[in-house]
Design an enzyme around this catalytic site. Structure first.
Site, PDB file in Angstrom:
ATOM      1  N   TRP A  70       0.853  -1.203   0.000  1.00  0.00           N
ATOM      2  CA  TRP A  70       0.000   0.000   0.000  1.00  0.00           C
ATOM      3  C   TRP A  70       0.884   1.247   0.000  1.00  0.00           C
ATOM      4  O   TRP A  70       0.589   2.223  -0.695  1.00  0.00           O
ATOM      5  CB  TRP A  70      -0.936   0.002   1.215  1.00  0.00           C
ATOM      6  CG  TRP A  70      -2.127  -0.901   1.062  1.00  0.00           C
ATOM      7  CD1 TRP A  70      -2.206  -2.021   0.289  1.00  0.00           C
ATOM      8  CD2 TRP A  70      -3.412  -0.755   1.684  1.00  0.00           C
ATOM      9  NE1 TRP A  70      -3.440  -2.586   0.404  1.00  0.00           N
ATOM     10  CE2 TRP A  70      -4.208  -1.838   1.253  1.00  0.00           C
ATOM     11  CE3 TRP A  70      -3.961   0.166   2.571  1.00  0.00           C
ATOM     12  CZ2 TRP A  70      -5.526  -2.004   1.672  1.00  0.00           C
ATOM     13  CZ3 TRP A  70      -5.280  -0.002   2.991  1.00  0.00           C
ATOM     14  CH2 TRP A  70      -6.056  -1.075   2.546  1.00  0.00           C
ATOM     15  N   ASP A  97       4.530  -0.292  11.183  1.00  0.00           N
ATOM     16  CA  ASP A  97       4.159  -1.697  11.389  1.00  0.00           C
ATOM     17  C   ASP A  97       4.985  -2.268  12.526  1.00  0.00           C
ATOM     18  O   ASP A  97       6.065  -1.784  12.834  1.00  0.00           O
ATOM     19  CB  ASP A  97       4.393  -2.530  10.120  1.00  0.00           C
ATOM     20  CG  ASP A  97       3.529  -3.794  10.113  1.00  0.00           C
ATOM     21  OD1 ASP A  97       2.549  -3.825   9.338  1.00  0.00           O
ATOM     22  OD2 ASP A  97       3.807  -4.730  10.889  1.00  0.00           O
ATOM     23  N   ASP A 126       4.362  -0.382  17.532  1.00  0.00           N
ATOM     24  CA  ASP A 126       2.947  -0.652  17.727  1.00  0.00           C
ATOM     25  C   ASP A 126       2.195   0.670  17.640  1.00  0.00           C
ATOM     26  O   ASP A 126       2.467   1.591  18.421  1.00  0.00           O
ATOM     27  CB  ASP A 126       2.766  -1.289  19.111  1.00  0.00           C
ATOM     28  CG  ASP A 126       1.349  -1.787  19.326  1.00  0.00           C
ATOM     29  OD1 ASP A 126       0.410  -1.191  18.757  1.00  0.00           O
ATOM     30  OD2 ASP A 126       1.194  -2.768  20.057  1.00  0.00           O
ATOM     31  N   ASP A 138      -4.656  -1.044   6.944  1.00  0.00           N
ATOM     32  CA  ASP A 138      -4.895  -2.439   6.548  1.00  0.00           C
ATOM     33  C   ASP A 138      -4.461  -3.320   7.713  1.00  0.00           C
ATOM     34  O   ASP A 138      -4.195  -4.505   7.539  1.00  0.00           O
ATOM     35  CB  ASP A 138      -4.063  -2.734   5.287  1.00  0.00           C
ATOM     36  CG  ASP A 138      -4.498  -4.008   4.577  1.00  0.00           C
ATOM     37  OD1 ASP A 138      -5.631  -4.440   4.794  1.00  0.00           O
ATOM     38  OD2 ASP A 138      -3.698  -4.567   3.802  1.00  0.00           O
ATOM     39  N   LYS A 180      -9.671  -1.291   7.669  1.00  0.00           N
ATOM     40  CA  LYS A 180     -10.058  -2.704   7.506  1.00  0.00           C
ATOM     41  C   LYS A 180     -10.701  -3.222   8.791  1.00  0.00           C
ATOM     42  O   LYS A 180     -10.240  -2.915   9.885  1.00  0.00           O
ATOM     43  CB  LYS A 180      -8.821  -3.538   7.191  1.00  0.00           C
ATOM     44  CG  LYS A 180      -9.134  -5.033   7.153  1.00  0.00           C
ATOM     45  CD  LYS A 180      -8.188  -5.810   6.326  1.00  0.00           C
ATOM     46  CE  LYS A 180      -6.990  -6.257   7.110  1.00  0.00           C
ATOM     47  NZ  LYS A 180      -6.056  -6.959   6.235  1.00  0.00           N
TER      48      LYS A 180
HETATM   49  C1  LIG Z   1      -2.471  -7.393   6.048  1.00  0.00           C
HETATM   50  S1  LIG Z   1      -0.942  -6.779   6.656  1.00  0.00           S
HETATM   51  C2  LIG Z   1      -0.802  -5.265   5.769  1.00  0.00           C
HETATM   52  C3  LIG Z   1      -0.469  -5.440   4.314  1.00  0.00           C
HETATM   53  C4  LIG Z   1      -0.080  -4.141   3.676  1.00  0.00           C
HETATM   54  N1  LIG Z   1      -1.238  -3.262   3.508  1.00  0.00           N
HETATM   55  C5  LIG Z   1       0.521  -4.370   2.299  1.00  0.00           C
HETATM   56  O1  LIG Z   1      -0.189  -4.222   1.322  1.00  0.00           O
HETATM   57  O2  LIG Z   1       1.695  -4.697   2.194  1.00  0.00           O
HETATM   58  C6  LIG Z   1      -1.373  -6.260   8.258  1.00  0.00           C
HETATM   59  C7  LIG Z   1      -0.218  -5.717   9.063  1.00  0.00           C
HETATM   60  O3  LIG Z   1      -0.712  -5.162  10.276  1.00  0.00           O
HETATM   61  C8  LIG Z   1       0.374  -5.195  11.194  1.00  0.00           C
HETATM   62  N2  LIG Z   1      -0.069  -4.913  12.568  1.00  0.00           N
HETATM   63  C9  LIG Z   1      -0.896  -5.654  13.351  1.00  0.00           C
HETATM   64  N3  LIG Z   1      -1.061  -5.061  14.549  1.00  0.00           N
HETATM   65  C10 LIG Z   1      -0.325  -3.909  14.528  1.00  0.00           C
HETATM   66  C11 LIG Z   1      -0.086  -2.865  15.463  1.00  0.00           C
HETATM   67  N4  LIG Z   1      -0.659  -2.888  16.673  1.00  0.00           N
HETATM   68  N5  LIG Z   1       0.725  -1.844  15.120  1.00  0.00           N
HETATM   69  C12 LIG Z   1       1.315  -1.827  13.890  1.00  0.00           C
HETATM   70  N6  LIG Z   1       1.119  -2.788  12.964  1.00  0.00           N
HETATM   71  C13 LIG Z   1       0.313  -3.817  13.262  1.00  0.00           C
HETATM   72  C14 LIG Z   1       0.915  -6.601  11.001  1.00  0.00           C
HETATM   73  O4  LIG Z   1       2.247  -6.717  11.477  1.00  0.00           O
HETATM   74  C15 LIG Z   1       0.801  -6.766   9.487  1.00  0.00           C
HETATM   75  O5  LIG Z   1       2.035  -6.518   8.862  1.00  0.00           O
END
Ligand SMILES: C[S@@+](CC[C@H](N)C(=O)[O-])C[C@H]1O[C@@H](n2cnc3c(N)ncnc32)[C@H](O)[C@@H]1O
Length: 584
Positions: A400, A415, A431, A455, A495
């Site tokens: 993205w 991330d 986080d 996302d 999302k």
């Molecule tokens: C579906 S992936 C995103 C894909 C991304 N949009 C792409 O197209 O490359 C969801 C991401 O959310 C991250 N995530 C989950 N909880 C999070 C948090 N509390 N803070 C930051 N990132 C987080 C995960 O590590 C994961 O990499």
């Protein structure tokens, strides 16, 4: 004469580049002279596009140059350098091998799982206690784990599990989270069962011989060492219960504490918990009550080979890995009849091989197929324009952010996982719920964003209710943060999992003029995710970001007449209604 020869072996894994120079002192016997090791993470980001990432290649070439210099200085007569799982996975490995040879003069080769297992066995044979009721050799690598069970009567059995410390972390997330740890353990058990390893009763004298970083670090911590010393660790014997206690204390440490720990260090800090989950699962399934650390692996096996040792015979129960579409299709076809792949691996491979979005993402240089979800939403709602400030939450691996940067936006991405650099994107690792991370995001943005993309996907457990609750909680936290970073009139893509709308949509409506439900075509059929496309942000009076940075095209519209959740509880505008119709 063997006794005079100097040889060098190099093992390039998913995580590590290791060189060992030795003097042969007889058939299969050697005296180590000089070693070199560097964490290069050649396999980083490989799971996504199946290609080696330029940064990872650059780091590895740097390490290989050092290895070439050492070989020249030591006057080695024979050299063998191998790539293991990372070489088997990377579809562009041949280009890498050519580049490595041109740049460093070192000729490397990719070995298959069976040879990797034989080399590990060759290295660890001297540690196998033939009086023990059973011994299991486990090599937790970065991208796969080799399990070898030497038998006193009958052939040694070996298998390669497609789970290593690095790819398990990339796939499942941070294993210090108990739910993630449990999922990695469960995945390891499933892979063992798929290869015919039944659960064995616990036996205190059954030995798990652990090789590679995960095992030696856990052993050194259990022994209370202050540095990783091969002399102290190699061959050290301990109770598996003591190793479990070490694992619990590692899981309780913060990432920073692990990074700063002299035995763990920054190179392993984030992946050690996943490696520990794999190790604990294997020990439990095969009933091993004793642990022996082996600071040796395929590398030592290679040196013994170069000094004339024969490779021991092994009956291999491996699984092939491949990410190239044609290769995958072949793998699926070849393996299906023979039952070599677990059902879940087969389903994944088949799905990837068929998926047109995977192919398109590879061809267009995007890191993930999910980019086409954002592309569709952008095309339909005109979200992104050149010069906009964009915050991408939950951005790894980064497709993205890549898309927004290619559209000319200035992007800040965040991330929990590391994201390989992307031109035009500022990356923050952390986080998004952490106030310190939020402060850094505001600072990096340098002003209110016109678009916030999320996302973000919290780890799922498979249990629908708890997954929905996690999705709700994550969305609520993002909606609480949005007023601190989004400009008046701005947009949010959020999302969520189906079912979470009841809680999330009213909160989104309170902040945005329009809220639409969208399920982009690239969403996998079995997925329950949907997106809210929220436009026309109306900052609450106390909002930090509200003061400036308006998109300039914010229109005053009444939520009563323009908002739609698709649930029909409020009046729906025609455009909102058409957005809702895209849902199956
Ligand atoms: C579906 S992936 C995103 C894909 C991304 N949009 C792409 O197209 O490359 C969801 C991401 O959310 C991250 N995530 C989950 N909880 C999070 C948090 N509390 N803070 C930051 N990132 C987080 C995960 O590590 C994961 O990499």
């Amino acid at each position: 004469m063997e006794g005079e020869r100097r040889v060098a072996a190099l093992d390039l894994g998913t995580n590590n580049c290791r060189l060992l120079v030795a003097r042969c002192a007889g058939r299969g016997v050697f005296v180590p002279l000089r070693g070199f090791q560097l964490i290069v993470r050649l396999g980083e980001g490989l799971g996504v596009g199946g290609r080696l990432q330029p940064q990872a290649v650059a780091r590895t070439l740097e390490a290989l140059r050092v290895c070439a210099r050492i070989c020249a200085e030591e006057g080695v007569a024979a050299f063998r350098g191998i790539l293991t799982a990372v070489g088997r996975l990377a579809r562009d490995v041949d280009d890498f091998l050519r580049l490595a040879e041109a740049e460093t003069g070192l000729r490397l080769e990719v070995v298959d799982e069976a040879e990797e297992a034989r080399l590990s066995l060759l290295a660890c044979l001297p540690l196998v206690d033939l009086r023990a009721p059973r011994s299991v050799i486990l090599d937790v690598g970065g991208g796969s784990s080799e399990v070898i069970v030497p038998h006193r009567e009958g052939p040694t059995v070996a298998a390669s599990l497609p789970l290593g410390a690095v790819n398990a972390t990339e796939t499942f997330g941070d294993a210090t989270d108990p739910a993630v740890y449990a999922r990695i353990r469960a995945a390891t058990l499933a892979e063992l069962r798929a290869r015919g390893f039944g659960a064995l009763p616990p036996e205190p004298r059954a030995v798990l011989i652990g090789t590679s970083g995960t095992a030696t670090v856990l052993a050194a911590l259990t022994l209370g060492l202050h540095e990783l010393s091969r002399e102290a660790v190699d061959g050290a014997r301990m109770d598996m219960e003591a190793v479990r206690a070490t694992i619990r204390s590692v899981l309780a440490m913060s990432l920073d504490a692990r990074r700063q720990h002299p035995v763990i260090g920054p190179g392993r800090a984030d992946v050690l918990p996943a490696g520990a989950a794999i190790l604990e699962a294997v020990a439990e399934h095969l009933g091993c009550g004793t642990f022996v650390a082996a600071d040796r692996g395929p590398l030592d096996g290679l040196v013994r080979r170069l000094c004339g040792a024969a490779l021991p015979p092994v009956a291999f129960r491996g699984a092939s890995h491949g990410t190239d579409r044609d290769e995958m299709a072949k793998t699926v076809k070849k393996s299906a009849g023979r039952g070599r792949l677990s059902a879940s691996s087969r389903r994944w491979l088949e799905r990837q091989a068929r998926d047109p979005f995977v192919r398109r993402a590879k061809a267009e240089g995007y890191r993930a197929r999910s980019v086409y979800k954002l592309e569709e939403m952008d095309r339909r709602f005109g979200l992104l324009r050149p010069g906009m400030r964009v915050l991408d939450i939950g951005a790894a691996p980064g497709s993205w952010s890549q898309y927004a940067a290619r559209r000319g936006c200035r992007v800040v991405a965040v991330d929990l996982l590391e994201i390989e650099p992307i031109s035009g994107v500022e990356i923050v690792r952390g986080d998004v719920r952490d106030p310190a991370v939020q402060a850094e995001l505001r600072a990096r943005l340098g002003g209110p964003a016109q678009v916030v993309l999320s996302d973000l996907a919290p780890n799922t457990s498979g249990d629908k209710v708890s997954d929905r609750l996690r999705s709700e909680a994550a969305c609520e936290e993002i909606l609480a943060f949005v007023p601190e970073v989004l400009a008046a009139g701005g947009s949010l893509v959020l999302k969520l999992l189906r079912g979470a709308e009841a809680v999330v949509v009213p909160q989104a409506r309170a902040l945005f003029g329009k809220v639409r439900h969208v399920r982009p075509q690239a969403t996998r059929a079995e997925s329950s995710e949907i997106y809210l496309v929220c436009t026309d942000f109306r900052p609450p009076p106390s909002s930090v970001a509200a003061g400036g940075g308006s998109t300039g095209d914010s229109r005053a519209s009444s939520p009563e007449t323009t908002s739609s959740t698709g649930s029909g509880s409020r009046g729906a505008s025609s455009s909102a209604a058409s957005a809702s119709r895209t849902e199956p």
